[in-house]
Design a protein around this motif. Structure first.
Motif, PDB file in Angstrom:
ATOM      1  N   ARG A 118      12.282   5.144  -7.547  1.00  0.00           N
ATOM      2  CA  ARG A 118      11.701   3.798  -7.728  1.00  0.00           C
ATOM      3  C   ARG A 118      12.241   2.789  -6.718  1.00  0.00           C
ATOM      4  O   ARG A 118      13.345   2.919  -6.207  1.00  0.00           O
ATOM      5  CB  ARG A 118      12.020   3.286  -9.146  1.00  0.00           C
ATOM      6  N   THR A 119      11.424   1.775  -6.493  1.00  0.00           N
ATOM      7  CA  THR A 119      11.853   0.685  -5.623  1.00  0.00           C
ATOM      8  C   THR A 119      13.059  -0.015  -6.254  1.00  0.00           C
ATOM      9  O   THR A 119      13.325   0.145  -7.445  1.00  0.00           O
ATOM     10  CB  THR A 119      10.687  -0.308  -5.396  1.00  0.00           C
ATOM     11  N   PHE A 120      13.785  -0.774  -5.462  1.00  0.00           N
ATOM     12  CA  PHE A 120      14.975  -1.436  -6.008  1.00  0.00           C
ATOM     13  C   PHE A 120      15.081  -2.857  -5.468  1.00  0.00           C
ATOM     14  O   PHE A 120      14.526  -3.192  -4.418  1.00  0.00           O
ATOM     15  CB  PHE A 120      16.246  -0.639  -5.681  1.00  0.00           C
ATOM     16  N   ARG A 154      16.668   7.383  -1.551  1.00  0.00           N
ATOM     17  CA  ARG A 154      15.479   8.248  -1.664  1.00  0.00           C
ATOM     18  C   ARG A 154      14.207   7.397  -1.640  1.00  0.00           C
ATOM     19  O   ARG A 154      13.192   7.799  -1.078  1.00  0.00           O
ATOM     20  CB  ARG A 154      15.520   9.076  -2.962  1.00  0.00           C
ATOM     21  N   HIS A 155      14.257   6.212  -2.271  1.00  0.00           N
ATOM     22  CA  HIS A 155      13.071   5.354  -2.233  1.00  0.00           C
ATOM     23  C   HIS A 155      12.784   4.871  -0.812  1.00  0.00           C
ATOM     24  O   HIS A 155      11.625   4.701  -0.431  1.00  0.00           O
ATOM     25  CB  HIS A 155      13.189   4.153  -3.182  1.00  0.00           C
ATOM     26  N   LYS A 156      13.830   4.661  -0.024  1.00  0.00           N
ATOM     27  CA  LYS A 156      13.619   4.256   1.373  1.00  0.00           C
ATOM     28  C   LYS A 156      12.880   5.373   2.128  1.00  0.00           C
ATOM     29  O   LYS A 156      12.057   5.096   2.992  1.00  0.00           O
ATOM     30  CB  LYS A 156      14.954   3.947   2.067  1.00  0.00           C
ATOM     31  N   LEU A 191      10.789   7.466   0.675  1.00  0.00           N
ATOM     32  CA  LEU A 191       9.414   7.358   0.143  1.00  0.00           C
ATOM     33  C   LEU A 191       8.635   6.292   0.923  1.00  0.00           C
ATOM     34  O   LEU A 191       7.504   6.520   1.377  1.00  0.00           O
ATOM     35  CB  LEU A 191       9.475   6.999  -1.346  1.00  0.00           C
ATOM     36  N   ASP A 192       9.262   5.118   1.101  1.00  0.00           N
ATOM     37  CA  ASP A 192       8.596   4.044   1.854  1.00  0.00           C
ATOM     38  C   ASP A 192       8.260   4.500   3.273  1.00  0.00           C
ATOM     39  O   ASP A 192       7.177   4.214   3.783  1.00  0.00           O
ATOM     40  CB  ASP A 192       9.500   2.809   1.935  1.00  0.00           C
ATOM     41  N   LEU A 193       9.190   5.212   3.894  1.00  0.00           N
ATOM     42  CA  LEU A 193       8.972   5.683   5.273  1.00  0.00           C
ATOM     43  C   LEU A 193       7.756   6.616   5.324  1.00  0.00           C
ATOM     44  O   LEU A 193       6.902   6.496   6.210  1.00  0.00           O
ATOM     45  CB  LEU A 193      10.247   6.389   5.768  1.00  0.00           C
ATOM     46  N   ILE A 227       0.820  -1.218   0.000  1.00  0.00           N
ATOM     47  CA  ILE A 227       0.000   0.000   0.000  1.00  0.00           C
ATOM     48  C   ILE A 227       0.853   1.268   0.000  1.00  0.00           C
ATOM     49  O   ILE A 227       0.371   2.359  -0.270  1.00  0.00           O
ATOM     50  CB  ILE A 227      -0.950   0.042   1.230  1.00  0.00           C
ATOM     51  N   GLU A 228       2.168   1.146   0.317  1.00  0.00           N
ATOM     52  CA  GLU A 228       2.957   2.313   0.707  1.00  0.00           C
ATOM     53  C   GLU A 228       3.216   3.346  -0.398  1.00  0.00           C
ATOM     54  O   GLU A 228       3.275   4.539  -0.104  1.00  0.00           O
ATOM     55  CB  GLU A 228       4.290   1.878   1.359  1.00  0.00           C
ATOM     56  N   HIS A 229       3.361   2.939  -1.649  1.00  0.00           N
ATOM     57  CA  HIS A 229       3.660   3.943  -2.685  1.00  0.00           C
ATOM     58  C   HIS A 229       2.432   4.805  -2.979  1.00  0.00           C
ATOM     59  O   HIS A 229       2.542   6.007  -3.197  1.00  0.00           O
ATOM     60  CB  HIS A 229       4.171   3.267  -3.959  1.00  0.00           C
ATOM     61  N   LEU A 230       1.256   4.158  -2.962  1.00  0.00           N
ATOM     62  CA  LEU A 230       0.003   4.909  -3.126  1.00  0.00           C
ATOM     63  C   LEU A 230      -0.215   5.825  -1.918  1.00  0.00           C
ATOM     64  O   LEU A 230      -0.579   6.998  -2.068  1.00  0.00           O
ATOM     65  CB  LEU A 230      -1.168   3.926  -3.268  1.00  0.00           C
TER      66      LEU A 230
HETATM   67 ZN   LIG Z   1       8.828   0.874  -1.773  1.00  0.00          ZN
END
Ligand SMILES: [Zn+2]
Length: 301
Positions: free
Chosen positions: A189-191, A235-237, A239-241, A78-81
């Motif tokens: 983006r995720t990695f 940076r994606h980390k 975003l997840d946070l 759910i986290e990116h949305l």
């Molecule tokens: Zn992510």
């Protein structure tokens, strides 16, 4: 912090993408909702549907992503949305989904963000009260930690340290004001590591994973032709946070300091934030009670 008001989307937003794990097409419609409704998923099936509130109390798993669950139904990734909705301040919406995972889109929050921005939103007259962080909060797991210090601004210092030549000791500090998050965080983006992807796919997982929706790391480099930022992974980390802490349903300010953290620690921190808030509410309630008792005694004297 400026006064914030609850918001919903102006009209239904229709999105389609593939599920990272299933590899199958997922339809996701974000409908407007009345003020105070909150963000809720509606897992719709031909015979019945299940509503799951986006709240830390409904988080049932934090393995590779944040998973919400209720009545044997789960919604994962759910986290990116959530990062997109939270950053734009959308507090109320019903999210219809016909699968158990939010589509991965391009691996970032950008497609969600662009869809919401192009539709627009409606601000209600209901004030959205921020959570007051009064004392430092921290969660630790081995050599990983996540700390939140009181501050009038929202900022982050994030460090990752993977056994990979390009991801050793990558660190990033930034303010998390809305403009910065929109431009510098949400497009990251995720990695994943190629060897992990191959292993997951042999188990029937990550079937939708590709270079179209992830930064893929080989033994000593990237499989993708180009990155969106030189330090896209850290940076994606962040975003997840942001997306993980959106399960609080309300904003807060503070300095987040993370080292090798991830979904598990993020959600543990969210739980600690709510505990601190409850304790503060109790303390304020007692103080107000004592104050009114004292003023009554003074009146009687
Ligand atoms: Zn992510």
């Amino acid at each position: 912090m400026q006064t914030l008001f609850r918001k919903t989307v102006k009209e239904t937003i229709r999105l389609k993408g593939i599920g990272l794990h299933s590899g199958k097409t997922v339809r996701l419609n974000i409908h407007p909702a009345e003020s105070g409704h909150g963000l809720k998923f509606n897992h719709s099936q031909p015979t019945h549907s299940t509503i799951i509130p986006v709240h830390v109390d409904y988080v049932i798993d934090t393995g590779n992503a944040v998973t919400l669950g209720k009545d044997q139904v789960k919604i994962q990734t759910i986290e990116h949305l959530m990062a997109a909705l939270h950053t734009l301040g959308i507090t109320d919406a019903l999210i219809d989904i016909d699968s158990t995972e939010v589509p991965i889109m391009d691996g970032s929050s950008l497609p969600f963000l662009e869809a919401i921005q192009s539709t627009g939103w409606i601000e209600s007259k209901t004030i959205l009260e921020p959570i007051q962080i009064t004392n430092p909060i921290w969660v630790v797991e081995g050599d990983k930690y996540l700390v939140l210090l009181p501050s009038d601004e929202l900022k982050v210092t994030y460090s990752i340290d993977f056994n990979h030549p390009l991801l050793r000791g990558q660190s990033f500090t930034t303010n998390l004001d809305q403009k910065t998050v929109l431009e510098d965080i949400l497009p990251a983006r995720t990695f994943g590591f190629l060897k992990d992807v191959e292993q997951l796919q042999s188990k029937g997982l990550a079937l939708g994973g590709s270079l179209d929706n992830a930064v893929v790391l080989t033994e000593d480099g990237y499989l993708n032709d180009s990155l969106r930022y030189e330090n896209e992974c850290v940076r994606h980390k962040v975003l997840d946070l942001i997306g993980d802490l959106a399960v609080l349903g309300r904003p807060f300010t503070g300095h987040l300091i993370a080292s090798k953290a991830g979904h598990g620690l993020d959600i543990s921190l969210a739980r600690c934030i709510l505990e601190q808030e409850k304790a503060n509410e109790m303390k304020n309630f007692r103080q107000n009670k004592n104050f009114s008792q004292k003023s009554n005694q003074q009146k009687q004297a």
